[in-house]
Design a protein around this motif. Structure first.
Motif, PDB file in Angstrom:
ATOM      1  N   GLY A  44       0.788  -1.225   0.000  1.00 46.54           N
ATOM      2  CA  GLY A  44       0.000   0.000   0.000  1.00 46.54           C
ATOM      3  C   GLY A  44       0.818   1.272   0.000  1.00 46.54           C
ATOM      4  O   GLY A  44       0.249   2.365   0.058  1.00 46.54           O
ATOM      5  N   SER A  45       2.137   1.157  -0.110  1.00 46.26           N
ATOM      6  CA  SER A  45       2.996   2.341  -0.115  1.00 46.26           C
ATOM      7  C   SER A  45       2.804   3.137  -1.398  1.00 46.26           C
ATOM      8  O   SER A  45       2.341   2.618  -2.406  1.00 46.26           O
ATOM      9  N   THR A  46       3.207   4.389  -1.340  1.00 47.93           N
ATOM     10  CA  THR A  46       3.095   5.268  -2.505  1.00 47.93           C
ATOM     11  C   THR A  46       4.314   5.175  -3.414  1.00 47.93           C
ATOM     12  O   THR A  46       4.336   5.770  -4.484  1.00 47.93           O
ATOM     13  N   PHE A  47       5.329   4.425  -2.988  1.00 49.44           N
ATOM     14  CA  PHE A  47       6.493   4.228  -3.841  1.00 49.44           C
ATOM     15  C   PHE A  47       6.852   2.751  -3.826  1.00 49.44           C
ATOM     16  O   PHE A  47       6.402   2.010  -2.958  1.00 49.44           O
ATOM     17  N   LEU A  48       7.671   2.325  -4.777  1.00 49.43           N
ATOM     18  CA  LEU A  48       7.994   0.905  -4.895  1.00 49.43           C
ATOM     19  C   LEU A  48       9.031   0.493  -3.862  1.00 49.43           C
ATOM     20  O   LEU A  48      10.015   1.193  -3.641  1.00 49.43           O
ATOM     21  N   ASN A  49       8.789  -0.650  -3.253  1.00 51.01           N
ATOM     22  CA  ASN A  49       9.686  -1.171  -2.236  1.00 51.01           C
ATOM     23  C   ASN A  49      10.311  -2.490  -2.665  1.00 51.01           C
ATOM     24  O   ASN A  49       9.672  -3.274  -3.360  1.00 51.01           O
ATOM     25  N   ARG A  50      11.531  -2.706  -2.216  1.00 50.90           N
ATOM     26  CA  ARG A  50      12.217  -3.977  -2.452  1.00 50.90           C
ATOM     27  C   ARG A  50      12.262  -4.842  -1.195  1.00 50.90           C
ATOM     28  O   ARG A  50      12.677  -5.983  -1.252  1.00 50.90           O
ATOM     29  N   GLU A  51      11.847  -4.286  -0.075  1.00 49.51           N
ATOM     30  CA  GLU A  51      11.967  -4.994   1.198  1.00 49.51           C
ATOM     31  C   GLU A  51      10.712  -5.813   1.454  1.00 49.51           C
ATOM     32  O   GLU A  51       9.596  -5.283   1.458  1.00 49.51           O
TER      33      GLU A  51
END
Length: 123
Positions: free
Chosen positions: A99-106
């Motif tokens: 649900g974040s507004t940016f892409l995550n790798r974690e």
């Protein structure tokens, strides 16, 4: 959000597989989505992520140029096309909703997970 991944199987090195991850969630198009993979005894590894619109996609260095992630917000499904598969790609593959507004790798910031689908690449 319930996610269902499918498409895993056994393939020879150099071959291709296409994974799908679907949901009935009608807020699907508000989530970024990710693919991760894990082998027993190792930490879950980032593979790819896509933003809500499908316009931004990131890949791990290990799959860049071989794997392609996409999404269809009408079908509420994300895909991972895997080409030129290598034995080291063997793993359980998981999709996740973020649900974040940016892409995550974690992996530990993902909000929802599907059950894995096993990909086995023989040499």
């Amino acid at each position: 959000v319930q996610l269902q991944a499918s498409g895993g199987g056994l393939v020879q090195a150099g071959g291709s597989l296409s994974l799908s991850c679907t949901t009935s969630e009608d807020t699907f198009n508000t989530y970024a989505m990710g693919w991760f993979r894990q082998v027993p005894g190792k930490e879950r590894e980032f593979v790819s992520a896509i933003d809500w619109s499908g316009s931004k996609i990131i890949y791990s260095d290990s799959v860049k140029g071989r794997f392609t992630m996409s999404r269809d917000n009408v079908k509420t499904t994300v895909y991972l096309q895997m080409n030129s598969l290598k034995p080291e790609d063997t793993a359980n593959y998981y999709c996740a909703a973020d649900g974040s507004t940016f892409l995550n790798r974690e992996y530990d910031v993902m909000d929802y997970w599907g059950k894995g689908t096993l990909v086995t690449v023989s040499s």
